[in-house]
Design a protein around this motif. Structure first.
Motif, short mmCIF file in Angstrom:
data_model
loop_
_atom_site.label_atom_id
_atom_site.label_comp_id
_atom_site.label_asym_id
_atom_site.label_seq_id
_atom_site.Cartn_x
_atom_site.Cartn_y
_atom_site.Cartn_z
N THR A 197 1.71 -3.72 -6.29
CA THR A 197 1.70 -2.51 -5.85
C THR A 197 0.28 -1.57 -5.89
OG1 THR A 197 4.09 -2.35 -6.46
CG2 THR A 197 2.77 -0.02 -5.93
N VAL A 198 -0.35 -1.17 -4.66
CA VAL A 198 -1.61 -0.59 -4.74
C VAL A 198 -1.54 0.92 -4.54
CG1 VAL A 198 -3.78 -0.57 -3.62
CG2 VAL A 198 -2.52 -2.98 -3.87
N PRO A 250 -11.34 -2.16 -3.74
CA PRO A 250 -11.85 -3.09 -4.54
C PRO A 250 -11.22 -2.96 -5.98
CG PRO A 250 -13.51 -2.74 -3.06
CD PRO A 250 -12.49 -1.50 -2.70
N TYR A 251 -11.48 -1.72 -6.49
CA TYR A 251 -11.22 -1.36 -7.91
C TYR A 251 -9.69 -1.31 -8.15
CZ TYR A 251 -15.93 -0.41 -9.39
OH TYR A 251 -17.05 -0.58 -9.86
N ALA A 252 -8.90 -1.01 -7.13
CA ALA A 252 -7.65 -1.00 -7.40
C ALA A 252 -6.91 -2.46 -7.44
CB ALA A 252 -6.88 -0.01 -6.04
N ILE A 253 -7.59 -3.24 -6.55
CA ILE A 253 -6.91 -4.61 -6.48
C ILE A 253 -7.27 -5.29 -7.72
CG2 ILE A 253 -7.27 -6.84 -5.05
CD1 ILE A 253 -5.57 -4.55 -3.75
N LEU A 254 -8.70 -5.24 -8.04
CA LEU A 254 -9.11 -5.63 -9.42
C LEU A 254 -8.01 -5.52 -10.82
CD1 LEU A 254 -11.70 -7.51 -10.02
CD2 LEU A 254 -12.68 -5.20 -10.89
N LEU A 294 0.81 -1.16 -0.04
CA LEU A 294 0.06 0.02 -0.04
C LEU A 294 0.74 1.17 0.02
CD1 LEU A 294 -2.48 -1.11 2.67
CD2 LEU A 294 -3.03 -1.45 0.17
N LEU A 295 0.97 2.11 -1.04
CA LEU A 295 1.90 3.12 -1.23
C LEU A 295 1.26 4.33 -0.42
CD1 LEU A 295 2.53 3.15 -5.02
CD2 LEU A 295 3.85 2.09 -3.05
N GLY A 296 -0.06 4.23 0.17
CA GLY A 296 -0.25 5.48 0.95
C GLY A 296 -0.94 6.59 0.23
N LEU A 297 -1.02 7.49 0.70
CA LEU A 297 -1.63 9.06 -0.02
C LEU A 297 -0.50 9.74 -0.63
CD1 LEU A 297 -4.14 10.02 2.59
CD2 LEU A 297 -4.44 8.82 0.45
#
Length: 312
Positions: free
Chosen positions: A173-174, A181-185, A14-17
């Motif tokens: 890498t998210v 959900p969309y980012a993981i998809l 999780l790259l964060g903000l």
């Protein structure tokens, strides 16, 4: 590609903000403060409503449930981000990610369902005041709450099980601070056609049904309010619905800006809108519902005075 020959992803990053450490430190303090205020504020709302017999009405019953959901909603994403920052890590295990997705979908839709139920309650109060107690019976209120929990959990289970069937190869890498959900998809190396089909059919139905109910309820409310003979009656009606309408606008405005389009167009810039409905909305709900509500202010003052007496 043969699934057996793929490298299985066991964790996501999780790259964060923000990618800069200085900004991450500032965001950590900001999110920690907002999370603590969210938990305390919503917890006080629940305590105030449960301890004051004058607030044992359908409207405040639904508000207490909404506050409980907001506590859970903010606890799905923010704590993991805070813990990762303290540990100097960006990883989240595959199983933790799937669990986070499940509860994220559940409580996002739960917020929408409760806002819809509260809109219906306001409709009955404004448009059918003489029959309010006959319509909004305790059994109906409990049935609406239970139905909301069942539908949203089944909906989340469907999408989570479909997500768990996907294969994830090398890219883990998210570009987010939680497992959206969309980012993981987008990271899956297998076909996501069924997932996207379910999102835009079942997901669209579950999302748009409460939203449509809110629109219809407020259309009837507005129609009846404009027929009131006195300006005082109009102000009272808008005061009754104003807080709820503010929360609805904030919550659905952010969601519509992010999710009501194909997942392929989802970008990092949408993170800002995601923060609004995952962090900001649960934070401001206690303030919006209490600042202009005299009954809530009285109940909160009474609750705080009890704490002071017990302390001394």
């Amino acid at each position: 590609m043969d699934r057996d020959n793929q490298t299985t992803v066991t964790e996501f990053l999780l790259l964060g903000l923000s990618g800069q450490s200085e900004q991450e430190d500032i965001l950590f303090g900001l999110f920690l403060g907002m999370y603590l205020v969210t938990i305390i504020g919503n917890f006080l709302i629940v305590l105030a409503i449960s301890s004051d017999s004058h607030l044992h009405t359908p409207m405040y019953f639904f508000l207490a449930n909404l506050s409980c959901v907001d506590i859970c909603f903010s606890s799905v994403t923010t704590p993991k981000m805070l813990v990762n920052h303290i540990l100097g890590s960006k990883s989240i295990s595959y199983m933790e990610c799937i669990i986070q997705i499940y509860f994220f979908i559940t409580f996002t839709n739960m917020d929408g369902f409760f806002l819809s139920v509260m809109a219906y309650d306001r409709y009955v109060a404004v448009c059918c005041p003489l029959h309010y107690t006959m319509i909004m019976k305790p059994k109906l209120c409990m049935l609406l709450v239970v139905a909301s929990w069942v539908i949203t959990n089944l909906h989340a289970l469907l999408h989570t099980l479909l997500m768990a069937q996907l294969a994830y190869c090398f890219n883990n890498t998210v570009h987010h601070f939680f497992c959206d959900p969309y980012a993981i998809l987008k990271l899956s190396c297998s076909s996501t056609f069924i997932n996207e089909l379910m999102v835009f059919t079942v997901g669209g139905l579950v999302f748009l049904t409460p939203f449509t109910c809110i629109i219809i309820s407020y259309a009837y409310i507005l129609s009846n309010v404009l027929k009131l003979p006195s300006a005082h009656g109009i102000r009272k009606a808008f005061s009754t619905c104003g807080s709820h309408l503010t929360v609805v606008s904030l919550f659905y405005g952010a969601i519509l800006g992010v999710y009501m389009r194909p997942s392929s167009s989802y970008s990092v810039q949408d993170t800002v809108a995601t923060v609004i409905f995952t962090v900001v909305t649960p934070l401001v709900n206690p303030f919006i519902y209490s600042l202009r509500n005299h009954d809530m202010q009285r109940a909160l003052r009474k609750l705080i005075s009890v704490f002071r007496i017990r302390k001394f």
